[in-house]
Design an enzyme around this catalytic site. Structure first.
Site, PDB file in Angstrom:
ATOM      1  N   HIS B  71      15.362 -11.643 -14.996  1.00 50.11           N
ATOM      2  CA  HIS B  71      16.255 -12.175 -13.957  1.00 50.11           C
ATOM      3  C   HIS B  71      17.321 -11.168 -13.560  1.00 50.11           C
ATOM      4  O   HIS B  71      17.867 -10.444 -14.399  1.00 50.11           O
ATOM      5  CB  HIS B  71      16.839 -13.533 -14.358  1.00 50.11           C
ATOM      6  CG  HIS B  71      17.829 -13.510 -15.492  1.00 50.11           C
ATOM      7  ND1 HIS B  71      19.176 -13.347 -15.287  1.00 50.11           N
ATOM      8  CD2 HIS B  71      17.661 -13.677 -16.827  1.00 50.11           C
ATOM      9  CE1 HIS B  71      19.801 -13.410 -16.454  1.00 50.11           C
ATOM     10  NE2 HIS B  71      18.907 -13.606 -17.409  1.00 50.11           N
ATOM     11  N   GLU B 201      18.566 -17.579 -12.659  1.00 44.33           N
ATOM     12  CA  GLU B 201      18.183 -17.943 -14.023  1.00 44.33           C
ATOM     13  C   GLU B 201      19.348 -18.606 -14.744  1.00 44.33           C
ATOM     14  O   GLU B 201      19.181 -19.582 -15.475  1.00 44.33           O
ATOM     15  CB  GLU B 201      17.734 -16.692 -14.801  1.00 44.33           C
ATOM     16  CG  GLU B 201      17.092 -16.980 -16.156  1.00 44.33           C
ATOM     17  CD  GLU B 201      18.067 -16.990 -17.340  1.00 44.33           C
ATOM     18  OE1 GLU B 201      17.634 -17.291 -18.455  1.00 44.33           O
ATOM     19  OE2 GLU B 201      19.269 -16.722 -17.149  1.00 44.33           O
TER      20      GLU B 201
END
Lengths: 365, 240
Positions: B71, B201
């Protein structure tokens, strides 16, 4: 299949006799999460003209498609949830008394002493508590937990209700000057506005309407509705708390969330969604161009159907717009009629000027 | 030691940690990564939520479609209110500890710097985010360079301490650097490898949800960072 928009005309929202009657029926209906049938029936009745273009999916969402006529139409999913928070009967104690659980986010302190209605027949009952004459000082200072409370339907009533029946507050919508006071305005205002938008759909878009179920339990209906509708963008139309009373110490209220009379509340971020900034910008520009008041819903917790829509399939840019409301999730919320109508006006104005440029990747944050 | 061996990796990591990208505002970091990897992949695109997705290789007989995900977003702050005196109140984007905020410096995506101050606390009271504010040097609401919704990242410059590296957003830029290095050095195989540089995320794995649907892989590998238990008086559960 979707019904095509014909002769879309200039639209000026109002709350006349007919509209108020619809809103009253919606607000007074009993549709606690998992049993939304009563509101579903009202939606079907109101949208009879689109009967061939609507259906109820496996979870109970009502989905309606109205196709526009231009080329390059954006497929817009608008979601308003039919369900409300409330209670469910779980066990009969005898003597007309029923144990119950809370469905969705209800503050247990709001329950004591409230008249309620139960089941499809709206059987009346009350969440009773010991009379003040008999309570001690200690008892009055202690919070009554849900498992210590009972819904009392009277002896005759116990034949009319059964375990699993939903219950809600027995509140009737009332007009108080410029305001409305009622239960379940979260999200019957959204349902009301979505019905109006369907009836007055702009022709430049494909309007994919979802009257969703079980939002209050975790956006469950919207999740499957979004998968089915597979839209280009998603907008949740909901209601959000207005905590706009002054701070007790005279300090500036920095955590109002929204304010009554502030107009539609546009979301930047809540607990479930980070609003797509292209959509936020488009809504704000639409409001300003039509001189519609608007406000930010302060970034914070909570969530709307947008939370489920935006993570559907390979992703759907999404945002939420809410009507500000005091005393949400209680026996009676309070909203301004102007905020309701301005929300409708903003949605109609914004949708009328929507085209594929909205998804310009260069504008993505 | 990788720091001495691989200057390219180190340079990429420094570039990554110095680029702000709180969840939902990943534009800058995404652009930088795209520039870095473009010449090494067969295809690269950005999906509806902003995930940067790069493909290398084509699935052949006996191969798998592999999704490697790291992420790109980091924790940050979003302004919730600017008061009459110009102080900006905020909430966290992702898991932000109030303890690491107090006295910290922030940099808004719009370029505005600021410093985090705190209301007076009662005796023994722990700081909470609601007691904190960002001072941007504004003297009133009217001259505030930031408004509700403006996003800031923390300002904590990269430091090379020899055997250790220090920076903000090592979670998950360290893994992004690893993924980029793997992408660059990966030889052609029977597998089709999708490198996903995912968004959001820190607020609930949201980018990976939609990226996984779009890529539809046979195998998924998340590359992330995790806590260690090798610092003084740390709880032992993370390190055995």
């Amino acid at each position: 299949m979707a019904r095509k928009v014909e002769n879309a005309k200039k639209y000026a929202p109002k709350l006349g006799k007919k509209e108020l009657e619809l809103l009253t029926r919606l607000s007074n209906a009993l549709a606690v999460s998992g049993d939304e049938q009563e509101v579903r029936e009202i939606v079907y009745e109101e949208l009879k003209e689109f009967e061939d273009y609507m259906h109820t999916d496996a979870m109970g969402n009502v989905l309606v498609k109205r196709e526009g006529t231009g080329s390059e139409r954006v497929r817009v999913m608008l979601a308003a949830h039919m369900d409300e928070v409330g209670m469910m009967l779980t066990k009969e104690d005898g003597d007309g008394l029923f144990e119950f659980v809370v469905v969705g986010g209800v503050d247990p302190r709001q329950l004591v002493g409230k008249p309620v209605i139960i089941g499809r027949k709206h059987v009346p009952g009350v969440i009773g508590a010991k009379a003040i004459h008999l309570t001690t000082k200690e008892e009055r200072e202690r919070e009554l937990k849900v498992d210590a409370l009972r819904i009392d339907v009277g002896l005759k009533g116990s034949n009319l209700v059964e375990i699993g029946d939903r219950a809600t507050f027995a509140t009737s919508l009332a007009v108080l000057g410029p305001s409305l006071r009622g239960k379940a305005l979260d999200d019957r205002l959204g349902v009301f506005n979505l019905i109006q938008l369907l009836k007055n759909a702009p022709e430049n878009i494909d309007l994919l309407a979802a009257f969703t179920v079980q939002e209050e339990l975790g956006l469950r209906g919207a999740k499957v509705a979004a998968y089915q509708l597979d839209p280009d963008i998603g907008i949740a139309m909901d209601s959000t708390p207005a905590n706009d009373l002054p701070d007790f110490d005279g300090e500036e209220n920095t955590r109002h969330n929204t304010k009554l009379d502030g107009g539609p509340a546009i979301y930047l971020m809540d607990g479930a969604t980070i609003g797509d900034r292209r959509l936020v910008k488009w809504l704000i520009e639409s409001a300003e161009s039509a001189k519609i008041p608007w406000q930010y819903r302060q970034p914070g917790r909570g969530g709307t159907d947008a939370g489920a829509i935006h993570t559907s399939r390979a992703g759907v840019p999404s945002v939420s717009v809410s009507v500000p409301q005091r005393y949400l999730h209680s026996a009676a919320g309070m909203v301004r009629i102007d905020d309701v109508l301005n929300t409708l006006k903003l949605m109609h104005t914004a949708l009328s000027r929507l085209d594929k440029n909205i998804l310009n990747p260069q504008e993505r944050k | 030691m990788i720091v001495e061996k691989n200057n390219d990796l180190l340079n990429v990591l420094e570039m990554l940690v110095e680029t702000p990208g709180p969840s939902g505002s990943e534009r800058l970091i995404r652009t930088k990564i795209e520039e870095e990897i473009r010449d090494y992949v067969d295809e690269v695109y950005t999906d509806a939520l902003g995930n940067l997705i790069a493909r290398k290789g084509k699935k052949a007989e006996g191969g798998k479609r592999v999704m490697v995900s790291a992420h790109v977003d980091e924790i940050g702050l979003m302004v919730t209110h600017v008061d009459d005196n110009g102080f900006a109140r905020f909430i966290a984007i992702g898991g932000v500890s109030p303890l690491t905020c107090v006295g910290g410096r922030v940099l808004f995506i719009n370029g505005t710097p600021g410093v985090i101050g705190m209301e007076r606390l009662e005796k023994d009271e722990q700081p909470s985010l609601t007691k904190l504010f960002i001072d941007t040097g504004a003297t009133s609401k009217a001259d505030s360079p930031v408004d509700v919704g403006d996003v800031a990242g923390f300002e904590r410059p990269f430091m090379n301490l020899g055997k250790r590296l220090v920076a903000k957003s090592m979670d998950d830029r360290a893994a992004v650097a690893v993924a980029i290095e793997a992408l660059k050095t990966l030889k052609e195989t029977v597998n089709e490898v999708y490198f996903v540089f995912s968004v959001q995320e820190e607020v609930g794995l949201r980018g990976a949800i939609t990226a996984a649907y779009g890529v539809d892989p046979d195998v998924g590998i998340a590359v992330d960072v995790t806590r260690t238990g090798d610092t003084p008086k740390v709880s032992r559960w993370t390190f055995r």
